[in-house]
Enzyme design. Structure first.
Site, PDB file in Angstrom:
ATOM      1  N   PRO A   9      -4.762  -5.061  -1.497  1.00 23.46           N
ATOM      2  CA  PRO A   9      -5.191  -6.239  -2.253  1.00 23.46           C
ATOM      3  C   PRO A   9      -6.564  -6.081  -2.913  1.00 23.46           C
ATOM      4  CG  PRO A   9      -5.355  -6.652   0.105  1.00 23.46           C
ATOM      5  CD  PRO A   9      -4.617  -5.354  -0.060  1.00 23.46           C
ATOM      6  N   ASN A  10      -6.634  -6.625  -4.105  1.00 17.93           N
ATOM      7  CA  ASN A  10      -7.864  -6.683  -4.918  1.00 17.93           C
ATOM      8  C   ASN A  10      -8.290  -5.345  -5.517  1.00 17.93           C
ATOM      9  OD1 ASN A  10      -8.452  -9.544  -4.597  1.00 17.93           O
ATOM     10  ND2 ASN A  10      -8.833  -9.043  -2.450  1.00 17.93           N
ATOM     11  N   ARG A  17     -14.717  -5.615 -10.035  1.00 15.00           N
ATOM     12  CA  ARG A  17     -14.944  -6.232  -8.748  1.00 15.00           C
ATOM     13  C   ARG A  17     -16.184  -5.650  -8.050  1.00 15.00           C
ATOM     14  NH1 ARG A  17     -11.557  -4.634  -3.340  1.00 15.00           N
ATOM     15  NH2 ARG A  17     -12.453  -6.277  -2.047  1.00 15.00           N
ATOM     16  N   TYR A  22     -18.278  -1.176  -5.137  1.00 10.27           N
ATOM     17  CA  TYR A  22     -17.090  -0.349  -5.393  1.00 10.27           C
ATOM     18  C   TYR A  22     -17.193   0.531  -6.643  1.00 10.27           C
ATOM     19  CZ  TYR A  22     -15.167  -3.420  -1.827  1.00 10.27           C
ATOM     20  OH  TYR A  22     -14.967  -4.098  -0.655  1.00 10.27           O
ATOM     21  N   ASN A  73      -5.245   2.853   0.844  1.00 12.51           N
ATOM     22  CA  ASN A  73      -6.429   2.008   0.990  1.00 12.51           C
ATOM     23  C   ASN A  73      -5.887   0.607   1.217  1.00 12.51           C
ATOM     24  OD1 ASN A  73      -8.653   0.416   0.854  1.00 12.51           O
ATOM     25  ND2 ASN A  73      -9.536   1.381  -0.966  1.00 12.51           N
ATOM     26  N   ALA A  76      -8.512  -5.394   2.389  1.00 15.45           N
ATOM     27  CA  ALA A  76      -8.834  -6.336   3.468  1.00 15.45           C
ATOM     28  C   ALA A  76      -7.768  -6.362   4.573  1.00 15.45           C
ATOM     29  CB  ALA A  76      -9.023  -7.733   2.887  1.00 15.45           C
ATOM     30  N   HIS A  79      -8.271  -4.898   8.164  1.00 17.95           N
ATOM     31  CA  HIS A  79      -8.940  -5.599   9.263  1.00 17.95           C
ATOM     32  C   HIS A  79      -8.086  -6.695   9.882  1.00 17.95           C
ATOM     33  CE1 HIS A  79     -12.063  -3.394   7.243  1.00 17.95           C
ATOM     34  NE2 HIS A  79     -11.967  -4.158   6.164  1.00 17.95           N
ATOM     35  N   ASP A  86       2.400  -1.497  12.149  1.00 15.14           N
ATOM     36  CA  ASP A  86       3.740  -1.265  12.707  1.00 15.14           C
ATOM     37  C   ASP A  86       4.629  -0.512  11.723  1.00 15.14           C
ATOM     38  OD1 ASP A  86       3.014  -2.522  15.034  1.00 15.14           O
ATOM     39  OD2 ASP A  86       4.136  -4.373  14.664  1.00 15.14           O
ATOM     40  N   GLU A  97      -5.928   6.980   5.889  1.00 18.77           N
ATOM     41  CA  GLU A  97      -6.579   5.712   5.512  1.00 18.77           C
ATOM     42  C   GLU A  97      -7.857   6.031   4.751  1.00 18.77           C
ATOM     43  OE1 GLU A  97      -7.706   3.475   9.008  1.00 18.77           O
ATOM     44  OE2 GLU A  97      -9.013   2.137   7.872  1.00 18.77           O
ATOM     45  N   HIS A  99     -11.222   4.434   2.325  1.00 19.91           N
ATOM     46  CA  HIS A  99     -12.024   3.300   1.846  1.00 19.91           C
ATOM     47  C   HIS A  99     -13.096   3.821   0.905  1.00 19.91           C
ATOM     48  CE1 HIS A  99     -10.143   0.660   4.713  1.00 19.91           C
ATOM     49  NE2 HIS A  99     -10.318   1.599   5.625  1.00 19.91           N
ATOM     50  N   SER A 101     -15.912   2.133   0.145  1.00 17.81           N
ATOM     51  CA  SER A 101     -17.196   1.859   0.805  1.00 17.81           C
ATOM     52  C   SER A 101     -17.163   2.389   2.242  1.00 17.81           C
ATOM     53  CB  SER A 101     -17.469   0.348   0.807  1.00 17.81           C
ATOM     54  OG  SER A 101     -16.481  -0.331   1.568  1.00 17.81           O
ATOM     55  N   ARG A 106     -21.067  -2.132   6.823  1.00 13.00           N
ATOM     56  CA  ARG A 106     -20.956  -3.467   6.229  1.00 13.00           C
ATOM     57  C   ARG A 106     -20.798  -4.538   7.319  1.00 13.00           C
ATOM     58  NH1 ARG A 106     -16.787  -3.203   1.491  1.00 13.00           N
ATOM     59  NH2 ARG A 106     -17.766  -5.226   1.078  1.00 13.00           N
ATOM     60  N   ARG A 110     -15.555  -5.920   9.226  1.00  7.01           N
ATOM     61  CA  ARG A 110     -14.966  -4.730   8.588  1.00  7.01           C
ATOM     62  C   ARG A 110     -14.995  -3.512   9.508  1.00  7.01           C
ATOM     63  NH1 ARG A 110     -14.407  -6.405   3.116  1.00  7.01           N
ATOM     64  NH2 ARG A 110     -16.052  -7.880   2.594  1.00  7.01           N
TER      65      ARG A 110
HETATM   66  C1  DQA Z   1     -12.177  -1.425   1.131  1.00  6.30           C
HETATM   67  C2  DQA Z   1     -13.026  -2.031   2.262  1.00  6.30           C
HETATM   68  C3  DQA Z   1     -12.403  -3.333   2.752  1.00  6.30           C
HETATM   69  O1  DQA Z   1     -13.197  -3.892   3.781  1.00  6.30           O
HETATM   70  C4  DQA Z   1     -12.321  -4.336   1.620  1.00  6.30           C
HETATM   71  O2  DQA Z   1     -11.695  -5.530   2.059  1.00  6.30           O
HETATM   72  C5  DQA Z   1     -11.648  -3.784   0.421  1.00  6.30           C
HETATM   73  C6  DQA Z   1     -11.955  -2.425  -0.004  1.00  6.30           C
HETATM   74  C7  DQA Z   1     -12.854  -0.177   0.517  1.00  6.30           C
HETATM   75  O3  DQA Z   1     -12.157   0.560  -0.180  1.00  6.30           O
HETATM   76  O4  DQA Z   1     -14.056   0.056   0.720  1.00  6.30           O
HETATM   77  O5  DQA Z   1     -10.888  -4.473  -0.266  1.00  6.30           O
HETATM   78  O6  DQA Z   1     -10.928  -1.018   1.663  1.00  6.30           O
END
Ligand code: DQA
Length: 148
Positions: A9-10, A17, A22, A73, A76, A79, A86, A97, A99, A101, A106, A110
Site C-alpha cells: 500500500p501507498n 509521497r 522515500y 515491500n 504498512a 506491521h 500466513d 522483505e 524497505h 527506509s 523510525r 514500525r
Molecule cells: C516502508 C516502511 C513502512 O513502515 C511504511 O509503512 C511504508 C514503506 C518502506 O519501504 O520503508 O509504506 O515499507
C-alpha cells in the site's frame, strides 16, 4: 528464473509521497531499474502493486505455481498483517522483505514486522537500492539451491 516483485500500500505514490523519507524516484522508475538489474542477473521480474491486503494474499497464493521467489515491500502491512505472513508460509516460496527506509530508525510501531520471521532475508534502509539488493540476494540464493 522468474521472480515476482510485490509493492504494498501507498507505494504507487512513490515520488510524491514523503520524499524526505522515500526519495523522488517513482514506482515506474524502480520497476524499470529492477527489470534491467534482473536481466543482468539472468532473471525475469513481474510486478504487482496493491493497496489491498486481500489482493496481496491472493497474489502470493497465485505465485506458487508461477514463480521461484518473491521480493516484497509490504508497506504498512509489514506491521499489521498476519494474513500476508500466513500466505507466505503456505506458498513455500523464498521471500525477501525490503524497505526503502530503515524501519528500525523510525517510530516504535514500525519496529515490529509480521513478515521478517517467515522471510528468507530482510533489506531495509538503502533507499530504492534496497529492492536491487533484495533481488540480487534472492537470485544468488536460488542459483545456489537450484539443484538441491
Ligand atoms: C516502508 C516502511 C513502512 O513502515 C511504511 O509503512 C511504508 C514503506 C518502506 O519501504 O520503508 O509504506 O515499507
Amino acid at each position: 528464473m522468474k521472480i515476482l516483485i510485490i509493492h504494498g500500500p501507498n507505494l504507487n505514490m512513490l515520488g510524491k509521497r514523503e520524499p524526505d523519507i522515500y526519495g523522488a524516484t517513482t514506482l515506474e522508475e524502480i520497476n524499470a531499474a529492477l527489470t534491467s538489474k534482473a536481466k543482468g542477473l539472468g532473471a525475469e521480474v513481474t510486478f504487482f502493486q496493491s493497496n489491498s491486503e486481500g489482493e496481496i494474499v491472493s497474489n502470493i497464493q497465485d505465485a506458487m505455481s508461477k514463480f521461484e521467489g518473491v521480493v516484497i515491500n509490504p508497506g504498512a502491512y509489514t506491521h499489521t498483517s498476519v494474513a500476508i505472513r500466513d500466505a507466505i508460509l503456505s506458498s513455500g516460496l523464498p521471500v525477501v522483505e525490503v524497505h526503502i527506509s530503515n524501519v528500525h530508525k523510525r517510530e516504535d510501531f514500525r519496529h515490529k514486522s509480521f513478515i521478517s520471521g517467515v522471510a528468507l532475508g530482510v533489506v531495509s534502509g538503502f533507499g530504492v537500492n534496497s529492492y536491487m539488493l533484495g533481488l540480487s540476494g534472492l537470485v544468488d540464493y536460488l542459483k545456489d539451491n537450484e539443484n538441491n
